[in-house]
Design an enzyme around this catalytic site. Structure first.
Site, PDB file in Angstrom:
ATOM      1  N   GLY A  12      19.762 -66.520 -22.758  1.00 21.24           N
ATOM      2  CA  GLY A  12      19.099 -66.992 -21.917  1.00 21.24           C
ATOM      3  C   GLY A  12      17.803 -67.354 -22.969  1.00 21.24           C
ATOM      4  O   GLY A  12      17.433 -68.145 -23.356  1.00 21.24           O
ATOM      5  N   THR A  37      22.792 -66.461 -15.933  1.00 22.04           N
ATOM      6  CA  THR A  37      21.572 -67.474 -15.940  1.00 22.04           C
ATOM      7  C   THR A  37      21.371 -68.266 -17.577  1.00 22.04           C
ATOM      8  O   THR A  37      20.737 -68.893 -16.634  1.00 22.04           O
ATOM      9  CB  THR A  37      20.106 -66.630 -15.911  1.00 22.04           C
ATOM     10  OG1 THR A  37      20.008 -66.195 -16.222  1.00 22.04           O
ATOM     11  CG2 THR A  37      20.323 -65.959 -14.211  1.00 22.04           C
ATOM     12  N   ASP A  58      28.759 -57.889 -19.925  1.00 27.05           N
ATOM     13  CA  ASP A  58      27.803 -57.359 -18.433  1.00 27.05           C
ATOM     14  C   ASP A  58      27.656 -56.607 -18.887  1.00 27.05           C
ATOM     15  O   ASP A  58      28.285 -54.856 -19.084  1.00 27.05           O
ATOM     16  CB  ASP A  58      28.499 -57.693 -17.629  1.00 27.05           C
ATOM     17  CG  ASP A  58      28.070 -57.280 -16.363  1.00 27.05           C
ATOM     18  OD1 ASP A  58      27.223 -56.849 -16.610  1.00 27.05           O
ATOM     19  OD2 ASP A  58      28.158 -58.243 -14.774  1.00 27.05           O
ATOM     20  N   ILE A  63      28.712 -50.632 -23.847  1.00 28.52           N
ATOM     21  CA  ILE A  63      29.498 -51.388 -24.774  1.00 28.52           C
ATOM     22  C   ILE A  63      29.140 -50.621 -25.856  1.00 28.52           C
ATOM     23  O   ILE A  63      28.034 -49.754 -26.378  1.00 28.52           O
ATOM     24  CB  ILE A  63      28.524 -52.548 -25.324  1.00 28.52           C
ATOM     25  CG1 ILE A  63      28.370 -53.942 -26.110  1.00 28.52           C
ATOM     26  CG2 ILE A  63      27.561 -52.478 -24.680  1.00 28.52           C
ATOM     27  CD1 ILE A  63      28.773 -55.273 -25.609  1.00 28.52           C
ATOM     28  N   LYS A  91      21.251 -53.461 -10.943  1.00 27.47           N
ATOM     29  CA  LYS A  91      22.468 -52.707 -11.662  1.00 27.47           C
ATOM     30  C   LYS A  91      22.009 -53.381 -12.769  1.00 27.47           C
ATOM     31  O   LYS A  91      22.512 -52.373 -13.829  1.00 27.47           O
ATOM     32  CB  LYS A  91      23.951 -53.033 -10.816  1.00 27.47           C
ATOM     33  CG  LYS A  91      24.316 -52.744  -9.902  1.00 27.47           C
ATOM     34  CD  LYS A  91      25.767 -52.576  -9.386  1.00 27.47           C
ATOM     35  CE  LYS A  91      26.267 -51.883  -8.264  1.00 27.47           C
ATOM     36  NZ  LYS A  91      28.243 -52.681  -7.512  1.00 27.47           N
ATOM     37  N   TYR A 145      14.136 -56.629  -8.423  1.00 27.96           N
ATOM     38  CA  TYR A 145      13.300 -57.325 -10.385  1.00 27.96           C
ATOM     39  C   TYR A 145      12.369 -56.295 -10.450  1.00 27.96           C
ATOM     40  O   TYR A 145      12.681 -55.337 -10.779  1.00 27.96           O
ATOM     41  CB  TYR A 145      13.303 -58.732 -10.018  1.00 27.96           C
ATOM     42  CG  TYR A 145      12.619 -58.892 -11.581  1.00 27.96           C
ATOM     43  CD1 TYR A 145      14.007 -59.351 -12.387  1.00 27.96           C
ATOM     44  CD2 TYR A 145      11.136 -59.030 -11.201  1.00 27.96           C
ATOM     45  CE1 TYR A 145      13.103 -59.213 -13.796  1.00 27.96           C
ATOM     46  CE2 TYR A 145      10.563 -59.877 -12.603  1.00 27.96           C
ATOM     47  CZ  TYR A 145      11.905 -60.001 -14.009  1.00 27.96           C
ATOM     48  OH  TYR A 145      12.204 -60.235 -14.857  1.00 27.96           O
ATOM     49  N   LYS A 149      12.151 -53.110 -12.666  1.00 25.00           N
ATOM     50  CA  LYS A 149      12.221 -53.033 -14.435  1.00 25.00           C
ATOM     51  C   LYS A 149      11.684 -51.566 -14.134  1.00 25.00           C
ATOM     52  O   LYS A 149      11.321 -50.765 -15.399  1.00 25.00           O
ATOM     53  CB  LYS A 149      11.982 -54.079 -13.828  1.00 25.00           C
ATOM     54  CG  LYS A 149      12.280 -54.758 -14.406  1.00 25.00           C
ATOM     55  CD  LYS A 149      12.893 -55.692 -16.009  1.00 25.00           C
ATOM     56  CE  LYS A 149      13.289 -57.367 -16.349  1.00 25.00           C
ATOM     57  NZ  LYS A 149      13.670 -57.083 -17.389  1.00 25.00           N
ATOM     58  N   THR A 175       5.744 -66.851 -19.459  1.00 23.59           N
ATOM     59  CA  THR A 175       6.664 -66.830 -20.546  1.00 23.59           C
ATOM     60  C   THR A 175       7.694 -68.705 -20.279  1.00 23.59           C
ATOM     61  O   THR A 175       7.186 -68.890 -19.462  1.00 23.59           O
ATOM     62  CB  THR A 175       6.824 -66.100 -21.564  1.00 23.59           C
ATOM     63  OG1 THR A 175       5.850 -64.405 -21.590  1.00 23.59           O
ATOM     64  CG2 THR A 175       6.967 -66.843 -22.625  1.00 23.59           C
TER      65      THR A 175
HETATM   66  P1  NAD Z   1      16.630 -65.971 -18.404  1.00 20.33           P
HETATM   67  O1  NAD Z   1      17.280 -65.762 -17.169  1.00 20.33           O
HETATM   68  O2  NAD Z   1      16.749 -67.338 -18.965  1.00 20.33           O
HETATM   69  O3  NAD Z   1      17.657 -64.354 -19.472  1.00 20.33           O
HETATM   70  C1  NAD Z   1      18.317 -63.873 -18.728  1.00 20.33           C
HETATM   71  C2  NAD Z   1      19.629 -63.839 -19.648  1.00 20.33           C
HETATM   72  O4  NAD Z   1      20.696 -62.138 -19.152  1.00 20.33           O
HETATM   73  C3  NAD Z   1      20.998 -64.824 -18.941  1.00 20.33           C
HETATM   74  O5  NAD Z   1      21.303 -65.492 -20.103  1.00 20.33           O
HETATM   75  C4  NAD Z   1      21.497 -63.748 -18.656  1.00 20.33           C
HETATM   76  O6  NAD Z   1      23.016 -64.621 -18.348  1.00 20.33           O
HETATM   77  C5  NAD Z   1      21.999 -62.475 -18.824  1.00 20.33           C
HETATM   78  N1  NAD Z   1      22.111 -61.864 -18.298  1.00 20.33           N
HETATM   79  C6  NAD Z   1      21.914 -61.358 -16.809  1.00 20.33           C
HETATM   80  N2  NAD Z   1      22.421 -60.698 -15.962  1.00 20.33           N
HETATM   81  C7  NAD Z   1      23.370 -59.841 -16.816  1.00 20.33           C
HETATM   82  C8  NAD Z   1      24.494 -58.673 -17.174  1.00 20.33           C
HETATM   83  N3  NAD Z   1      24.217 -58.245 -16.356  1.00 20.33           N
HETATM   84  N4  NAD Z   1      24.656 -58.833 -18.636  1.00 20.33           N
HETATM   85  C9  NAD Z   1      24.542 -59.548 -19.583  1.00 20.33           C
HETATM   86  N5  NAD Z   1      23.202 -60.690 -19.366  1.00 20.33           N
HETATM   87  C10 NAD Z   1      23.064 -61.156 -18.602  1.00 20.33           C
HETATM   88  O7  NAD Z   1      15.386 -64.800 -18.838  1.00 20.33           O
HETATM   89  P2  NAD Z   1      14.884 -64.998 -19.646  1.00 20.33           P
HETATM   90  O8  NAD Z   1      13.034 -65.686 -18.955  1.00 20.33           O
HETATM   91  O9  NAD Z   1      14.649 -66.028 -21.121  1.00 20.33           O
HETATM   92  O10 NAD Z   1      14.242 -63.693 -19.575  1.00 20.33           O
HETATM   93  C11 NAD Z   1      14.740 -62.265 -20.273  1.00 20.33           C
HETATM   94  C12 NAD Z   1      14.345 -60.808 -19.956  1.00 20.33           C
HETATM   95  O11 NAD Z   1      12.649 -61.296 -20.063  1.00 20.33           O
HETATM   96  C13 NAD Z   1      14.723 -60.378 -18.644  1.00 20.33           C
HETATM   97  O12 NAD Z   1      14.722 -59.140 -18.718  1.00 20.33           O
HETATM   98  C14 NAD Z   1      12.982 -60.563 -18.338  1.00 20.33           C
HETATM   99  O13 NAD Z   1      12.896 -59.618 -16.965  1.00 20.33           O
HETATM  100  C15 NAD Z   1      12.076 -60.551 -18.833  1.00 20.33           C
HETATM  101  N6  NAD Z   1      10.922 -61.724 -18.539  1.00 20.33           N
HETATM  102  C16 NAD Z   1      10.576 -62.582 -18.767  1.00 20.33           C
HETATM  103  C17 NAD Z   1       9.526 -63.269 -18.758  1.00 20.33           C
HETATM  104  C18 NAD Z   1       8.919 -64.889 -18.582  1.00 20.33           C
HETATM  105  O14 NAD Z   1       8.103 -65.468 -18.356  1.00 20.33           O
HETATM  106  N7  NAD Z   1      10.524 -65.524 -19.427  1.00 20.33           N
HETATM  107  C19 NAD Z   1       8.881 -62.459 -18.521  1.00 20.33           C
HETATM  108  C20 NAD Z   1       8.711 -61.154 -18.137  1.00 20.33           C
HETATM  109  C21 NAD Z   1       9.982 -61.054 -18.428  1.00 20.33           C
END
Ligand code: NAD
Ligand code: UDP
Length: 311
Positions: A12, A37, A58, A63, A91, A145, A149, A175
């Protein structure tokens, strides 16, 4: 010698930057992702590195692998993506946390949870301190969400109290930066793409709601520093840039930086959209000596360059 580090959600936006930095620091990195995503394009440049492994998996399923540290980032993060399959989002947060905490317990590995400022909901306390319990609608559209969390945070602290798992709970505020997904509907990617295409800039509501935006590299440095801090410093810890802007300010800045001909238009505000958000980062300053320095305009310029290349 480097450590063996598991990063869930490694394909991600944040995960790919984290994998890259951990590899550059001399670690063995195992990226686990189901590509919901995330994209292979985000990590393709790391594939030649013999210390990098990728597993399609997943995290709602258990794992079994060996690692010294676990960063749990897997979870869709933008409102469009996390509401697409709300049950799956819960989930992922809850069953994913149970599976990875179980793994950390068996391995005696340290585990960091990517939590979020969303645990504060639509906050009545401003700026938000870690002690604040939040104002979350438990049944609303964002609850898959937010509450997922919050439940994950509870699981982390219960595994810590009951099973002495070494935990780190990081509350990440908005971010941004290169490798944000073009279509995930988050405000910075939406506005930049709209501006570069000379399309209307879509402000939801009157644009007076605020957010504070942190550039990705600084967040990743802070996340790694937190993971490697003393074991009894569990968090929860806020991380983000405390400079606060209205969404209207942001739209104007992006139009100016892209020299775009786009017009601003106003659309209805989605339900439960927080009106204000700003991290109180005194704890990160004190414990980690962490301070974000990249100004919004500087970070936006780098992000705009990325989007120019991919669209
Ligand atoms: P993103 O969607 O780019 O990345 C999430 C990643 O998790 C993706 O690669 C997706 O394929 C993978 N994923 C989702 N469900 C999954 C599952 N069941 N099993 C395995 N992989 C799975 O989002 P991001 O912005 O990179 O966010 C990463 C983390 O940081 C998340 O947990 C998000 O809640 C947290 N976060 C991000 C922000 C931000 O501003 N970017 C802010 C607060 C929290
Ligand atoms: N937003 C907006 N136009 C867009 C996308 C988002 O005005 O095209 C607003 C959204 O309503 C919210 C803010 O920008 O008030 C931040 O939205 P984002 O989805 O990036 O993050 P979050 O709401 O989770 O902080």
């Amino acid at each position: 010698m480097g450590k063996r580090i598991l990063v869930t959600g490694g394909a991600g936006f944040l995960g790919s930057h984290l994998c890259e930095k951990l590899l550059n620091d001399g670690n063995d990195v195992i990226c686990v992702d189901n590509y919901f995503t995330g994209k292979k394009a985000n990590i393709i440049h790391l594939m030649d590195n013999p210390y990098f492994e990728v597993i399609r998996h997943d995290i709602t399923m258990p794992i079994f692998i060996e690692a010294d540290q676990i960063y749990n980032l897997a979870c869709p993060a933008s409102p469009i993506h996390y509401q697409y399959n709300a049950i799956k989002t819960i989930k992922t947060s809850v069953m994913g946390a149970i599976n990875l905490l179980g793994l950390a317990k068996r391995l005696r590995a340290k585990i960091l949870q990517a939590s979020t400022s969303e645990v504060y909901g639509d906050p009545e306390i401003h700026p938000q301190k870690e002690e604040y319990w939040g104002n979350v609608n438990p049944i609303g559209l964002r609850s898959c969400y937010d509450e997922g969390k919050r439940c994950a945070e509870s699981l982390f602290f219960n595994y810590h109290r009951q099973n002495h798992v070494k935990i780190k709970v990081l509350r990440i505020f908005n971010t941004y930066g290169p490798r944000m997904d073009l279509n995930d509907g988050r405000v910075i990617s939406n506005f930049i793409v709209q501006a570069l295409r000379n399309q209307d800039i879509t402000i939801y509501g009157d644009g007076k709601q605020t957010r504070s935006f942190c550039y990705v590299d600084e967040l990743i440095d802070g996340m790694i520093a937190f993971m490697n801090s003393r074991d009894d410093f569990t968090g929860p810890l806020n991380m983000g840039n405390p400079n606060e802007f209205t969404i209207l300010d942001l739209a104007r800045k992006i139009i100016a930086l892209t020299a775009s001909g786009s017009k601003i238009i106003f659309k209805p505000l989605p339900a439960d959209d927080p009106l204000q958000r700003q991290p109180d980062i005194q704890l990160a300053r004190k414990e980690l000596n962490w301070e974000p320095n990249i100004h919004l305009e500087e970070g936006l310029k780098k992000t705009i360059e990325y989007f120019k290349k991919i669209i």
